[in-house]
Design a protein around this motif. Structure first.
Motif, short mmCIF file in Angstrom:
data_model
loop_
_atom_site.label_atom_id
_atom_site.label_comp_id
_atom_site.label_asym_id
_atom_site.label_seq_id
_atom_site.Cartn_x
_atom_site.Cartn_y
_atom_site.Cartn_z
N LEU A 142 0.75 -1.21 0.02
CA LEU A 142 -0.07 -0.13 -0.04
C LEU A 142 0.99 1.27 0.02
CD1 LEU A 142 -2.47 -1.12 2.74
CD2 LEU A 142 -2.90 -0.98 0.25
N GLU A 143 0.53 2.23 -0.63
CA GLU A 143 1.31 3.57 -0.47
C GLU A 143 0.49 4.57 0.30
OE1 GLU A 143 3.93 4.22 -2.67
OE2 GLU A 143 3.72 2.24 -3.30
N VAL A 144 0.30 4.05 1.46
CA VAL A 144 -0.17 4.79 2.56
C VAL A 144 1.14 4.75 3.91
CG1 VAL A 144 -2.55 4.39 1.78
CG2 VAL A 144 -1.67 3.00 3.41
N SER A 145 0.79 5.49 4.78
CA SER A 145 1.64 5.66 5.70
C SER A 145 0.96 4.19 6.90
CB SER A 145 1.60 6.71 6.62
OG SER A 145 0.11 6.87 7.25
N ALA A 146 1.84 4.00 7.89
CA ALA A 146 1.57 2.92 8.86
C ALA A 146 0.32 3.34 9.71
CB ALA A 146 2.83 2.46 9.58
N GLU A 147 0.25 4.81 10.06
CA GLU A 147 -0.62 5.49 10.65
C GLU A 147 -1.98 5.06 10.00
OE1 GLU A 147 -2.27 6.75 13.99
OE2 GLU A 147 -0.07 6.33 13.97
N THR A 148 -2.09 5.43 8.72
CA THR A 148 -3.25 5.15 7.99
C THR A 148 -3.81 3.91 8.36
OG1 THR A 148 -2.67 6.84 6.32
CG2 THR A 148 -4.41 5.29 5.90
N VAL A 149 -3.01 2.74 8.00
CA VAL A 149 -3.39 1.34 8.38
C VAL A 149 -3.91 1.12 9.72
CG1 VAL A 149 -2.56 -0.95 8.35
CG2 VAL A 149 -1.83 0.67 6.54
N ARG A 150 -3.24 1.83 10.54
CA ARG A 150 -3.41 1.59 12.26
C ARG A 150 -5.02 2.40 12.43
NH1 ARG A 150 0.81 3.88 13.80
NH2 ARG A 150 1.87 2.08 13.55
N ARG A 151 -5.31 3.46 11.66
CA ARG A 151 -6.43 4.08 11.97
C ARG A 151 -7.68 3.12 11.30
NH1 ARG A 151 -5.65 8.18 8.87
NH2 ARG A 151 -4.39 9.14 9.95
N TRP A 152 -7.53 2.62 10.35
CA TRP A 152 -8.53 1.75 9.86
C TRP A 152 -8.63 0.46 10.84
CZ3 TRP A 152 -12.06 3.42 7.22
CH2 TRP A 152 -11.87 4.31 6.15
N LEU A 153 -7.49 0.03 11.40
CA LEU A 153 -7.63 -1.03 12.21
C LEU A 153 -8.36 -0.83 13.40
CD1 LEU A 153 -4.14 -2.73 11.73
CD2 LEU A 153 -6.22 -3.64 10.73
N HIS A 154 -8.16 0.29 13.89
CA HIS A 154 -8.64 0.86 15.21
C HIS A 154 -10.41 1.10 14.77
CE1 HIS A 154 -5.01 2.55 17.11
NE2 HIS A 154 -5.07 1.28 17.11
N GLN A 155 -10.69 1.79 13.74
CA GLN A 155 -12.02 1.87 13.26
C GLN A 155 -12.74 0.54 13.12
OE1 GLN A 155 -12.39 4.16 9.97
NE2 GLN A 155 -12.07 6.05 10.80
N ALA A 156 -12.31 -0.62 12.81
CA ALA A 156 -12.70 -1.80 12.76
C ALA A 156 -12.66 -2.53 14.16
CB ALA A 156 -12.04 -2.89 11.79
N GLY A 157 -12.02 -1.87 14.96
CA GLY A 157 -12.19 -2.35 16.40
C GLY A 157 -10.91 -3.32 16.82
N ILE A 158 -9.91 -3.38 15.89
CA ILE A 158 -8.76 -4.14 15.88
C ILE A 158 -7.72 -3.39 16.50
CG2 ILE A 158 -7.06 -5.71 14.91
CD1 ILE A 158 -9.24 -6.04 12.86
N HIS A 159 -7.22 -3.63 17.69
CA HIS A 159 -6.14 -2.89 18.50
C HIS A 159 -5.11 -3.82 18.72
CE1 HIS A 159 -8.81 0.39 18.86
NE2 HIS A 159 -9.70 -0.45 19.35
N HIS A 160 -4.12 -3.80 17.89
CA HIS A 160 -2.80 -4.69 18.08
C HIS A 160 -1.90 -4.08 19.10
CE1 HIS A 160 -3.38 -7.68 14.37
NE2 HIS A 160 -4.44 -6.92 14.74
N ARG A 161 -1.24 -5.00 19.85
CA ARG A 161 -0.18 -4.46 20.60
C ARG A 161 1.08 -5.02 20.45
NH1 ARG A 161 -3.41 -1.28 21.09
NH2 ARG A 161 -4.99 -0.74 22.65
N VAL A 162 2.15 -4.39 20.69
CA VAL A 162 3.48 -5.12 20.58
C VAL A 162 3.43 -6.08 21.65
CG1 VAL A 162 5.84 -4.97 20.38
CG2 VAL A 162 4.32 -3.39 19.12
N LEU A 163 3.88 -7.46 21.42
CA LEU A 163 4.06 -8.35 22.73
C LEU A 163 5.44 -8.07 23.59
CD1 LEU A 163 3.11 -11.54 20.96
CD2 LEU A 163 1.65 -9.98 22.49
N THR A 164 5.29 -8.13 24.69
CA THR A 164 6.56 -7.91 25.33
C THR A 164 7.61 -9.06 25.28
OG1 THR A 164 5.66 -8.83 27.15
CG2 THR A 164 5.49 -6.38 27.15
N LYS A 165 8.80 -8.99 24.95
CA LYS A 165 9.88 -10.06 24.77
C LYS A 165 10.49 -10.36 26.24
CE LYS A 165 10.55 -8.90 20.11
NZ LYS A 165 11.52 -8.32 19.13
N LYS A 166 9.90 -11.46 26.79
CA LYS A 166 10.45 -11.68 28.15
C LYS A 166 11.32 -12.94 27.88
CE LYS A 166 7.61 -10.80 31.82
NZ LYS A 166 6.52 -10.88 32.44
N GLU A 167 12.17 -13.19 28.65
CA GLU A 167 13.01 -14.25 28.60
C GLU A 167 12.47 -15.44 29.71
OE1 GLU A 167 17.49 -15.76 29.57
OE2 GLU A 167 16.98 -13.64 29.58
#
Length: 172
Positions: A123-148
């Motif tokens: 896609l020729e859009v910013s990652a923020e645009t993709v994030r905005r559409w995901l949030h509007q769809a109710g999808i809120h991804h989070r970065v998983l914490t990396k724990k040893e």
């Protein structure tokens, strides 16, 4: 007529602004947000204008420019409205088909992020645009914490450390 309302205005959200002259102008309503503060300020400009005070005098009392005072007086005479103009919505940079593909990609891989989806779909859009559409769809991804993950050797090392200093006092 001291104490009588000089100007009453009802906003879009249903709040009524009533200005009455006292030692200084007072607004008799509860300010809920920045828009209500602006509404009070604009109503004060109109009230002072209806008392016959010049635009320059109003600007000095209110603390804004003369052109700003003139703009709100003119808008009041033309529309009878103290609210700001309606804003245009953000222009679309993705099609509805692309929006659906973004949502589908997120549902297929719940551990992906907006940047990876953008690159995967080319896609020729910013990652923020993709994030905005995901949030509007109710999808809120989070970065998983990396724990040893602690293994038995870690537990043993911690226990040995604690036993080494168990007899030391608090002054240690």
């Amino acid at each position: 007529m001291r104490g009588q309302p000089i100007l009453e205005y009802r906003s879009r959200c249903g709040w009524s602004v009533v200005l009455r002259p006292y030692h200084s102008w007072t607004a008799l309503f509860i300010v809920r947000n920045h828009n209500d503060i602006q509404l009070t300020w604009r109503a004060r400009i109109i009230a002072l204008h209806e008392e016959g005070i010049s635009s320059r005098g109003i600007a000095q009392q209110v603390g804004c420019s003369r052109s700003c005072v003139q703009k709100w007086i003119e808008r009041w005479h033309h529309t009878g409205n103290l609210n700001g103009l309606e804003r245009r919505p953000r222009s679309r940079v993705t099609s509805q088909e692309e929006d659906q593909r973004i949502i589908q990609a997120a549902e297929n891989d719940p551990f992906t992020n907006a940047k990876a989806i953008r690159e995967e779909l080319s896609l020729e859009v910013s990652a923020e645009t993709v994030r905005r559409w995901l949030h509007q769809a109710g999808i809120h991804h989070r970065v998983l914490t990396k724990k040893e993950q602690l293994i038995d050797t870690h537990h043993a090392a911690r226990l040995a450390f604690a036993r080494q200093f168990i007899d030391k006092g608090m002054e240690f």
